[in-house]
Design an enzyme around this catalytic site. Sequence first.
Site, PDB file in Angstrom:
ATOM      1  N   PHE A  71       0.855  -1.188   0.000  1.00  0.00           N
ATOM      2  CA  PHE A  71       0.000   0.000   0.000  1.00  0.00           C
ATOM      3  C   PHE A  71       0.887   1.232   0.000  1.00  0.00           C
ATOM      4  O   PHE A  71       1.721   1.398   0.884  1.00  0.00           O
ATOM      5  CB  PHE A  71      -0.952   0.039   1.200  1.00  0.00           C
ATOM      6  CG  PHE A  71      -1.891   1.220   1.117  1.00  0.00           C
ATOM      7  CD1 PHE A  71      -3.009   1.175   0.289  1.00  0.00           C
ATOM      8  CD2 PHE A  71      -1.640   2.391   1.810  1.00  0.00           C
ATOM      9  CE1 PHE A  71      -3.852   2.287   0.166  1.00  0.00           C
ATOM     10  CE2 PHE A  71      -2.475   3.500   1.702  1.00  0.00           C
ATOM     11  CZ  PHE A  71      -3.584   3.437   0.877  1.00  0.00           C
ATOM     12  N   ASP A 114       9.197   2.652   1.853  1.00  0.00           N
ATOM     13  CA  ASP A 114       7.999   3.354   2.310  1.00  0.00           C
ATOM     14  C   ASP A 114       7.827   3.055   3.792  1.00  0.00           C
ATOM     15  O   ASP A 114       7.337   1.993   4.171  1.00  0.00           O
ATOM     16  CB  ASP A 114       6.783   2.894   1.488  1.00  0.00           C
ATOM     17  CG  ASP A 114       5.486   3.560   1.950  1.00  0.00           C
ATOM     18  OD1 ASP A 114       5.465   4.146   3.048  1.00  0.00           O
ATOM     19  OD2 ASP A 114       4.489   3.458   1.206  1.00  0.00           O
ATOM     20  N   LYS A 159       2.550   9.240   8.486  1.00  0.00           N
ATOM     21  CA  LYS A 159       1.611   8.991   9.594  1.00  0.00           C
ATOM     22  C   LYS A 159       2.015   9.557  10.963  1.00  0.00           C
ATOM     23  O   LYS A 159       1.434  10.520  11.424  1.00  0.00           O
ATOM     24  CB  LYS A 159       1.350   7.490   9.690  1.00  0.00           C
ATOM     25  CG  LYS A 159       0.532   6.992   8.499  1.00  0.00           C
ATOM     26  CD  LYS A 159      -0.014   5.613   8.725  1.00  0.00           C
ATOM     27  CE  LYS A 159      -1.158   5.282   7.791  1.00  0.00           C
ATOM     28  NZ  LYS A 159      -0.780   4.837   6.444  1.00  0.00           N
TER      29      LYS A 159
HETATM   30  C1  LIG Z   1      -0.990   5.177   5.062  1.00  0.00           C
HETATM   31  C2  LIG Z   1       0.070   4.785   4.102  1.00  0.00           C
HETATM   32  C3  LIG Z   1       0.291   5.499   2.927  1.00  0.00           C
HETATM   33  C4  LIG Z   1      -0.608   6.638   2.472  1.00  0.00           C
HETATM   34  O1  LIG Z   1      -0.593   7.711   3.349  1.00  0.00           O
HETATM   35  P1  LIG Z   1      -1.718   8.872   3.180  1.00  0.00           P
HETATM   36  O2  LIG Z   1      -1.302   9.900   4.190  1.00  0.00           O
HETATM   37  O3  LIG Z   1      -3.031   8.252   3.466  1.00  0.00           O
HETATM   38  O4  LIG Z   1      -1.638   9.373   1.798  1.00  0.00           O
HETATM   39  C5  LIG Z   1       1.329   5.107   2.107  1.00  0.00           C
HETATM   40  N1  LIG Z   1       2.129   4.077   2.437  1.00  0.00           N
HETATM   41  C6  LIG Z   1       1.961   3.372   3.570  1.00  0.00           C
HETATM   42  C7  LIG Z   1       2.885   2.258   3.894  1.00  0.00           C
HETATM   43  C8  LIG Z   1       0.913   3.681   4.440  1.00  0.00           C
HETATM   44  O5  LIG Z   1       0.709   2.956   5.537  1.00  0.00           O
END
Ligand SMILES: *Cc1c(COP(=O)(O)O)cnc(C)c1O
Length: 398
Positions: free
Chosen positions: A137, A222, A251
């Site tokens: 994700f 990420d 986050k």
């Molecule tokens: C939550 C998340 C995102 C996206 O972040 P947003 O602030 O919702 O755009 C991207 N990568 C990972 C691993 C995430 O957990």
Amino acid sequence: MDKQTVIDVDNACYMPVFARYPLVLSHGEGPYVYDNEGRKYIDFLAGIAVNVLGHAHPKLVAAVAEQAGKLIHCSNLYYTEAQATLARTLVTASGLGKVFIGNSGAEANEGAIKLARKYGKAIQADKVQIITAEQSFHGRTLATLTATAQPKYQQGYEPLPGGFTHVPFNDITALEALISDKTCAVMLEPIQGEGGVNLPDPDYFNKVRALCDKYGALLILDEIQTGVGRTGRMFAYEHLGITPDIVTLAKGLAGGVPIGAFIATDKAAAAFGPGDHGSTFGGNPLACAAANAVLDTIQAEQLLANAREMGGYLMARLNQLREKYPALISEVRGQGLIVAAKLTQPGRDIVNSCMHQGAIINCTAGDVLRFVPPLIINKGHVDELTAILDKTLAAVQL
Ligand SMILES: *Cc1c(COP(=O)(O)O)cnc(C)c1O
């Protein structure tokens, strides 16, 4: 507004993209949130791994209030001390070279993707391929949902941006078969969060790093979910014995104030020049002051050590529940305070039932209960959560 009015107004006026729980939250304190009818919940979701200091932490509240009283925004045409301070802290902590600050996770990844494309093209015109993992994700913008190798996030939005290919996570043979000198980046989560708290084999990332080096591809990690202390280290890659070329954060970084960042080596960052990327709000003094307060507090309150200790304790407690309910929980896994209990059935009813008993947890990937509480929790909070879960599981088993 009373509870039902809030729900009715929102349902009438807000785009119907969220399958929300019928809960109207009004305030919080530490690891607890309260609904607008005064009910208290132990919060082991923390706004999806965001509220790392819990709710209404005095140091974060004071930093935001103080900065709001001075300067909330001034654009990136000027310097601010809050931004310079955060940039220095992130560069120092990561061991990388330069940072860019935006407003969300997807935006951080989008920036990392843009940097990797510029970097690749400067080497060779067709060095543009980006490899990501299945079950990943990376966000909801067009490029990041394309990087996110899950059809459910992509359907209906075609045509998708080109140049993205996917391999199974934790499968080095598949990556080796796909990577080439046309690959500008491999982008992976150190632990897949939304995909179900999927941990890699211990040597997987060493081999990924070696393959990226062999083909001159950037390794983008990420760490939007795993970064900022979640795993018990500032960055999850500190457990892996490697460093990425680019790492993305969001986050937890500002404890709930919107922010995102990507940090790159000097070598990768040199692909960007003036005008190549930008943001109106990104790196504004309010968000940066909040992030500075979060990072200071993680140090001052030794929250990395606490995340490691409480993560171990939470997993031990969940393993007791796995032994008690072997027909319901098949596996407990995690690192620090990103922890999962894999179920043998869909988890939404269990999440609902915990909510009715005063605990907020989350289910991801259909059947994985995910626990990403604030990093400030203590054993008493873990016991409170697992007692509610115990009662819930007992009722489900009947
Ligand atoms: C939550 C998340 C995102 C996206 O972040 P947003 O602030 O919702 O755009 C991207 N990568 C990972 C691993 C995430 O957990």
